[in-house]
Design a protein around this motif. Structure first.
Motif, short mmCIF file in Angstrom:
data_model
loop_
_atom_site.label_atom_id
_atom_site.label_comp_id
_atom_site.label_asym_id
_atom_site.label_seq_id
_atom_site.Cartn_x
_atom_site.Cartn_y
_atom_site.Cartn_z
N VAL A 215 14.37 -28.83 2.31
CA VAL A 215 13.85 -29.29 3.60
C VAL A 215 15.03 -29.51 4.54
O VAL A 215 15.97 -30.25 4.19
N LEU A 216 14.98 -28.93 5.72
CA LEU A 216 16.08 -28.98 6.68
C LEU A 216 15.63 -29.72 7.92
O LEU A 216 14.74 -29.26 8.65
N THR A 217 16.25 -30.89 8.18
CA THR A 217 15.88 -31.67 9.36
C THR A 217 17.04 -31.85 10.33
O THR A 217 16.82 -32.29 11.46
N ALA A 218 18.27 -31.56 9.92
CA ALA A 218 19.44 -31.87 10.75
C ALA A 218 19.41 -31.09 12.06
O ALA A 218 19.24 -29.87 12.07
N ALA A 219 19.57 -31.79 13.16
CA ALA A 219 19.58 -31.16 14.48
C ALA A 219 20.19 -32.11 15.50
O ALA A 219 20.29 -33.32 15.27
N VAL A 220 20.60 -31.55 16.63
CA VAL A 220 21.16 -32.35 17.71
C VAL A 220 20.64 -31.80 19.04
O VAL A 220 20.28 -30.63 19.14
N GLU B 286 31.25 -26.44 25.42
CA GLU B 286 31.36 -27.22 24.19
C GLU B 286 30.01 -27.78 23.79
O GLU B 286 29.65 -27.78 22.59
N GLU B 287 29.23 -28.27 24.75
CA GLU B 287 27.91 -28.81 24.44
C GLU B 287 26.98 -27.71 23.93
O GLU B 287 26.22 -27.91 22.97
N PHE B 288 27.03 -26.56 24.56
CA PHE B 288 26.22 -25.42 24.11
C PHE B 288 26.55 -25.08 22.67
O PHE B 288 25.66 -24.93 21.82
N ASP B 289 27.85 -24.96 22.37
CA ASP B 289 28.27 -24.59 21.02
C ASP B 289 27.86 -25.65 19.99
O ASP B 289 27.51 -25.32 18.86
N ARG B 290 27.90 -26.92 20.40
CA ARG B 290 27.55 -28.00 19.47
C ARG B 290 26.07 -27.95 19.09
O ARG B 290 25.72 -28.07 17.92
N VAL B 291 25.20 -27.74 20.07
CA VAL B 291 23.76 -27.69 19.80
C VAL B 291 23.40 -26.43 19.01
O VAL B 291 22.69 -26.50 18.01
N VAL C 43 18.65 -25.56 25.92
CA VAL C 43 19.43 -25.10 24.77
C VAL C 43 18.77 -25.54 23.47
O VAL C 43 18.65 -24.76 22.52
N TYR C 44 18.32 -26.78 23.42
CA TYR C 44 17.60 -27.26 22.24
C TYR C 44 16.38 -26.39 21.97
O TYR C 44 16.13 -25.98 20.83
N ALA C 45 15.61 -26.11 23.01
CA ALA C 45 14.41 -25.28 22.85
C ALA C 45 14.77 -23.89 22.35
O ALA C 45 14.08 -23.33 21.48
N ALA C 46 15.84 -23.33 22.88
CA ALA C 46 16.25 -21.99 22.44
C ALA C 46 16.62 -21.99 20.96
O ALA C 46 16.30 -21.05 20.23
N THR C 47 17.29 -23.06 20.51
CA THR C 47 17.65 -23.10 19.09
C THR C 47 16.43 -23.27 18.21
O THR C 47 16.35 -22.68 17.13
N LYS C 48 15.46 -24.07 18.64
CA LYS C 48 14.28 -24.27 17.81
C LYS C 48 13.43 -23.00 17.75
O LYS C 48 12.85 -22.67 16.70
N ALA C 49 13.35 -22.27 18.87
CA ALA C 49 12.67 -20.97 18.83
C ALA C 49 13.44 -20.01 17.92
O ALA C 49 12.85 -19.22 17.17
#
Length: 263
Positions: A92-97, A109-114, A158-164
Motif C-alpha cells: 500500500v502506497l500513501t506517501a505524497a506531498v 524545485e517545487e515542481f521537482d519535489r512534488v 502539479v499535485y493533480a497531474a501527479t495523481k493522474a
C-alpha cells in the motif's frame, strides 16, 4: 461450487502487508490490515512515524509487525529493504506531498519535489516490491490517488497531474503484471481530516465549501479510507485490477455546487 470462502474472503490471515507512508491515513490503513489478520510492516521516511504506526497494531510482538525508516526516493535502500523483508503479499502506497500554488508561481524545485515523491516514489516502491510478487505469481498493490486525479481547482495543478499520472501507472502495471497474478488498483480519497488539510479546515468558509461539495455534506475521517484498501487487498477483490475506487462522499459524482429548484 465457488472457490471463494465467503466467510473468510475479506480476511488477510497469513499475509504480509507493507504500508509505505504511515502518517495520518497510512496509520489507519496499517491498523485496518492488521485487524484483518495481516502481518504489517510500517515504512516511513520518519522513523518515529513508522514506529508509532507499528505501536498501534494489535499483538505486535506475537504477530511480527515491524517498522523501518526508508526514503522511497532512495532506490538502493528500498531494494535492500525489499530483500530483507522477504515475501510481500500486499503493498500500500500513501506517501505524497503537495505544494498549493498556482502554476505560474511554481518554482522548478517545487515542481521537482512534488513530481519526485508522488510519481518517482511510487515507481521506485512498486519496482522494489512488485518484482517479488510477479516472481511468486500473486500479490495486490494499492496506491492512494485523489479526487484530483479527475477534477482540479486553482493551486492544485502539479499535485493533480501527479495523481493522474499515478493512475496511469496503475493501469499500465495492471496490464503488465496481471499475467503474473498481481493485481494493481488505486483508492481515491476525497477531502479527509488530516494534519495536511488543517489549513483548509481552519478557514471556516473554505472548510464548509469542501464539506458541502460532497453528497454526504461533510469531510471524511481517515479511517473511512480503510475499508476500500482492505477490500482491494483481499480475495473479495480477486477479479479487480486497474481500477480506481472513489472514496469521496460523492464529490466527483455531483455536477456543480448549487442545488437547483426542481419543483
Amino acid at each position: 461450487m465457488t472457490s471463494l470462502d465467503y466467510a473468510q474472503m475479506f480476511r488477510l490471515d497469513d499475509r504480509h502487508a507493507v504500508v509505505v507512508g504511515c502518517g495520518g491515513i497510512g496509520a489507519e490503513i496499517a491498523a485496518g490490515l492488521a485487524a484483518q489478520g495481516a502481518r504489517v510492516t510500517c515504512l516511513d521516511k520518519d522513523p518515529a512515524t513508522a514506529e508509532a504506526a507499528r505501536g498501534r497494531l494489535p499483538d505486535g510482538q506475537a504477530r511480527g509487525h515491524t517498522a523501518y525508516p526508508v526514503d522511497v526516493l532512495d532506490e538502493s535502500a528500498l531494494d535492500v529493504l525489499a530483500d530483507q523483508l522477504g515475501d510481500v503479499d500486499v503493498l500500500v502506497l500513501t506517501a505524497a506531498v503537495n505544494v498549493r500554488k498556482q502554476l505560474l508561481d511554481y518554482s522548478g524545485e517545487e515542481f521537482d519535489r512534488v513530481v519526485g515523491l508522488n510519481l518517482r516514489g511510487t515507481f521506485n516502491a512498486v519496482r522494489a516490491f512488485g518484482s517479488g510478487m510477479a516472481r511468486r505469481g500473486s500479490g495486490s498493490i494499492i496506491t492512494l490517488t485523489s479526487i484530483r486525479a479527475l477534477v482540479v481547482e486553482p493551486g492544485q495543478g502539479v499535485y493533480a497531474a501527479t495523481k493522474a499520472g499515478v493512475m496511469q501507472l496503475v493501469r499500465t502495471l495492471a496490464a503488465e503484471l496481471g499475467p503474473q497474478g498481481v493485481r494493481v488498483n488505486a483508492v481515491a480519497p476525497g477531502v479527509v481530516e488530516t494534519p495536511l488539510t488543517r489549513q483548509i479546515r481552519d478557514d471556516e468558509a473554505w472548510g464548509r465549501a469542501y464539506a458541502e461539495k460532497s453528497a454526504l455534506g461533510r469531510w471524511a475521517r481517515p479511517e473511512e479510507m480503510v475499508g476500500a484498501v482492505c477490500w482491494l487487498a483481499s480475495d473479495a477483490a480477486s477479479f479487480v485490477t486497474g481500477s480506481q475506487v472513489m472514496v469521496d462522499g460523492g464529490w466527483t459524482a455531483i455536477d456543480g455546487r448549487f442545488t437547483p429548484p426542481t419543483g
